[in-house]
Design an enzyme around this catalytic site. Sequence first.
Site, PDB file in Angstrom:
ATOM      1  N   SER A 122      -7.220   5.591  -7.351  1.00  0.00           N
ATOM      2  CA  SER A 122      -6.478   4.926  -6.289  1.00  0.00           C
ATOM      3  C   SER A 122      -7.292   4.902  -4.988  1.00  0.00           C
ATOM      4  O   SER A 122      -8.381   4.340  -4.954  1.00  0.00           O
ATOM      5  CB  SER A 122      -5.115   5.594  -6.117  1.00  0.00           C
ATOM      6  OG  SER A 122      -4.263   4.841  -5.286  1.00  0.00           O
ATOM      7  N   ASP A 138      -0.558  -2.714 -13.036  1.00  0.00           N
ATOM      8  CA  ASP A 138      -0.631  -1.961 -11.784  1.00  0.00           C
ATOM      9  C   ASP A 138       0.093  -2.734 -10.684  1.00  0.00           C
ATOM     10  O   ASP A 138      -0.307  -3.837 -10.317  1.00  0.00           O
ATOM     11  CB  ASP A 138      -2.097  -1.753 -11.400  1.00  0.00           C
ATOM     12  CG  ASP A 138      -2.281  -0.739 -10.286  1.00  0.00           C
ATOM     13  OD1 ASP A 138      -1.360  -0.566  -9.477  1.00  0.00           O
ATOM     14  OD2 ASP A 138      -3.372  -0.139 -10.216  1.00  0.00           O
ATOM     15  N   HIS A 153      -0.531   1.921 -12.516  1.00  0.00           N
ATOM     16  CA  HIS A 153      -1.452   2.470 -11.527  1.00  0.00           C
ATOM     17  C   HIS A 153      -1.757   3.945 -11.783  1.00  0.00           C
ATOM     18  O   HIS A 153      -2.838   4.428 -11.456  1.00  0.00           O
ATOM     19  CB  HIS A 153      -0.831   2.314 -10.129  1.00  0.00           C
ATOM     20  CG  HIS A 153      -1.690   2.785  -9.014  1.00  0.00           C
ATOM     21  ND1 HIS A 153      -2.847   2.146  -8.633  1.00  0.00           N
ATOM     22  CD2 HIS A 153      -1.560   3.853  -8.167  1.00  0.00           C
ATOM     23  CE1 HIS A 153      -3.395   2.771  -7.609  1.00  0.00           C
ATOM     24  NE2 HIS A 153      -2.643   3.828  -7.314  1.00  0.00           N
TER      25      HIS A 153
END
Length: 314
Positions: free
Chosen positions: A184, A230, A262
């Site tokens: 991320s 995601d 995600h």
Amino acid sequence: MQPYRTTPQARAPRRSRRATTVATLTLALALLGTGGGLAPAAQAVAAPAAQAAAAGPYDRGPDPTNASIEAVRGPFAIAETNVSSLRVTGFGGGTIYYPTSTSEGTFGGIAIAPGYTASKSSMAWLASRLASHGFVVFNIDTITTSDQPASRGRQLLAALDYLVQSSSAASRVDAGRLGVMGHSMGGGGTLEAANSRPQLQAAVPLTAWHLTKSWSGIRVPTLIVGAENDSIASVSLHSKPFYNSIPASSEKAYLELDGASHFAPNSSNTTIAKYSISWLKRFVDNDTRYEQFLCPAPRGDRNISEYQDTCPHS
């Protein structure tokens, strides 16, 4: 599931992997072997005994197979030692995972950063798994859990510097063979680190998030892993623009996890581990035994919805 797409691209000559003198010196060190004391609190983790290294100067462990790189643990027994945030500057401390073997010389070093609001625990599964394949892996905490990608990139580099210069595992790490990973915003930090330090050997951003979409300055071999579903860092706005902006003259690949979210990198994932191991072995260790898992592009894996690359690798 979308069909695979591979996009071999014309490319300019790539940067030399390593100077001959560096390779010769590192090979000499590998043949001599290095010990290096580690914190007494380090705890060994049982694993099958590693076989003798193959012919390449940086090859570590037995010849890989599809089964071996998909296994939860690799051929090296590992141990771990914690690094307090009070002992370091520039990042938030973390845990170093390392092979206990001292008979095969030094290992490549990898720093991993977590995502926004997350801690090192979210990436511990991957850090230990990578170490068991012959890497010294520093799974870090960031200074605060809200640090942005630019800060996380600087922290990854600070962690690598600490790993090779000051850590109790320093004697086990080859300072010329280093890579970065992150999830991320940690993936965004991975792009930042690769962009600012071209001497790195590999970068693996995992479902990366960053407001900057163009990374035309990256020369580090980069495997970008996106997730089809995601909703936080959608592949159309993040992973794919990142991949497309890296020059075709740089080694790069794009792997999209089929049906994944995600947060796929936050729990044990064979696909992420398999191709991360292969990428790091190929470019951090220059171990061409792992080329078979990257080129030609993987096909028939129902966990991958799309794959692009710059094969063949030079």
